[in-house]
Design an enzyme around this catalytic site. Structure first.
Site, short mmCIF file in Angstrom:
data_model
loop_
_atom_site.label_atom_id
_atom_site.label_comp_id
_atom_site.label_asym_id
_atom_site.label_seq_id
_atom_site.Cartn_x
_atom_site.Cartn_y
_atom_site.Cartn_z
N PHE A 104 -12.99 -0.53 17.34
CA PHE A 104 -13.42 -0.14 18.68
C PHE A 104 -14.94 0.00 18.77
O PHE A 104 -15.57 -0.51 19.70
CB PHE A 104 -12.76 1.18 19.08
CG PHE A 104 -11.38 1.04 19.67
CD1 PHE A 104 -10.68 -0.16 19.60
CD2 PHE A 104 -10.77 2.13 20.29
CE1 PHE A 104 -9.40 -0.28 20.14
CE2 PHE A 104 -9.50 2.01 20.83
CZ PHE A 104 -8.81 0.82 20.75
N ASP A 164 3.96 -0.94 12.35
CA ASP A 164 2.86 -0.07 12.77
C ASP A 164 3.43 1.28 13.20
O ASP A 164 4.30 1.34 14.07
CB ASP A 164 2.11 -0.71 13.94
CG ASP A 164 0.81 -0.01 14.25
OD1 ASP A 164 -0.02 0.09 13.34
OD2 ASP A 164 0.63 0.44 15.41
N ASN A 176 -6.19 9.35 8.78
CA ASN A 176 -7.28 8.49 9.26
C ASN A 176 -8.63 9.21 9.19
O ASN A 176 -8.80 10.27 9.80
CB ASN A 176 -7.03 8.07 10.70
CG ASN A 176 -5.92 7.05 10.82
OD1 ASN A 176 -4.81 7.30 10.37
ND2 ASN A 176 -6.21 5.91 11.42
N TYR A 215 0.83 -1.21 0.00
CA TYR A 215 0.00 0.00 0.00
C TYR A 215 0.86 1.26 0.00
O TYR A 215 0.67 2.17 -0.82
CB TYR A 215 -0.92 -0.01 1.22
CG TYR A 215 -1.90 1.13 1.27
CD1 TYR A 215 -2.90 1.27 0.32
CD2 TYR A 215 -1.85 2.07 2.31
CE1 TYR A 215 -3.81 2.32 0.37
CE2 TYR A 215 -2.76 3.11 2.38
CZ TYR A 215 -3.74 3.23 1.41
OH TYR A 215 -4.63 4.27 1.47
#
Length: 310
Positions: free
Chosen positions: A192, A272, A175, A146
């Protein structure tokens, strides 16, 4: 205007379709549903100014209609579970898909608008991230399909602008969340809120100290619309500079959705990013744009859509 949008059945693409139809434009949507949703196309299928083409833009864009004003390339898996499931397809849509969109725009004398990503910054050594930062990306890591696809897409977009005069725009999306995200999206807000609504513990990677910045979809769409009207060809960050640790995000989700949420820690994914926060000063100066919707307000706006889906 007549606007062709690749990835029209995706989360961001479907909101662009809605915005442009509401403004009176004609929209041609293109998607192959590798990560888009048929339900997003169905929202507009009966609209008299909407046409849909089911196609993989990596192999070509089979549009033969009237002259286009814009080609907007928003096709790509965009969440880690999806692009890691389809790594070759992700690279293809960033490379061949971008070039096919540029060729179509060039042939029509149309503008070309590229959806890039904050992932071009990788795990950044500069914080917050301005457009001038070149990034810290693992070119062969699990996220590289990506990250590098988008970095290449930016490079070929600038090459078509410089060498062939295509009127280009590039945004780096941080985001973003809102209605029409896939429940299996795999990004933290989706995880979440769906876990909270199901009464499950929230899965926090590592110790939850890594940070992200969260932008509501309406703010992103407004920024995109404003950039179309401005003659500027280099990348522009669009994101919300309010920065949250994951454990702080969990508390906001608890406040909006359900009380007494439990959390469980799981190992950090490979590569990450530890921090992610946009420098949006360029967008402020160039577009007069800044995000208006706080995380708390955005989650409250999102809540009824998700609860209806439960």
């Amino acid at each position: 205007m007549r606007i062709l949008i690749t990835g029209s059945a995706g989360f961001v693409g479907s909101h662009l379709v809605e915005r442009f139809l509401n403004e009176g434009h004609t929209v041609i949507g293109v998607d192959n549903y590798i990560s888009g949703q048929v339900s997003n196309t169905d929202l507009f299928r009966e609209h008299p100014r909407f046409t849909f083409i089911e196609a993989d833009v990596s192999h070509g864009i089979p549009y033969t209609g009237d002259s286009l004003d814009w080609v907007m390339h928003f096709a790509s898996p965009a969440s880690p579970p999806h692009y890691q499931q389809f790594p070759v397809e992700t690279l293809m849509v960033g490379a061949q898909g971008t070039q096919n969109g540029l060729e179509l725009a060039h042939a029509h004398g149309a503008g070309f608008f590229l959806a890039s990503t904050s992932e071009v910054y990788g795990d950044p050594h500069v914080h917050p991230q301005p457009e001038t930062y070149w990034g810290n990306v693992n070119p062969i890591g699990v996220r590289s399909c990506y990250d590098e696809a988008k970095r290449y897409a930016e490079a070929i977009t600038m090459a078509y602008h410089r060498s062939r005069g295509v009127n280009t725009r590039i945004i780096r999306i941080f985001n973003t969340y809102g209605p029409r995200m896939r429940p299996d999206d795999g990004r933290v807000i989706t995880n979440f809120v769906h876990q909270a609504l199901r009464g499950e513990p929230l899965t926090v990677y590592g110790d939850g100290s890594q940070t992200r910045s969260f932008q509501y979809i309406d703010d992103l769409v407004e920024g995109i619309s404003r950039l179309m009207m401005v003659e500027y060809h280099e990348p522009v960050n669009l994101g919300n500079p309010d920065e949250f640790m994951m454990i702080e995000l969990a508390k906001v989700v608890e406040d909006v959705f359900v009380n007494n949420i439990q959390m469980v820690s799981i190992p950090l994914p490979l590569d990450d990013p530890k921090q992610r926060k946009p420098d949006v000063e360029l967008a402020r100066k160039l577009l007069g744009w800044s995000p208006n919707i706080s995380l708390q307000k955005g989650l409250n706006l999102l809540s009824p859509h998700l609860k209806n889906d439960q």
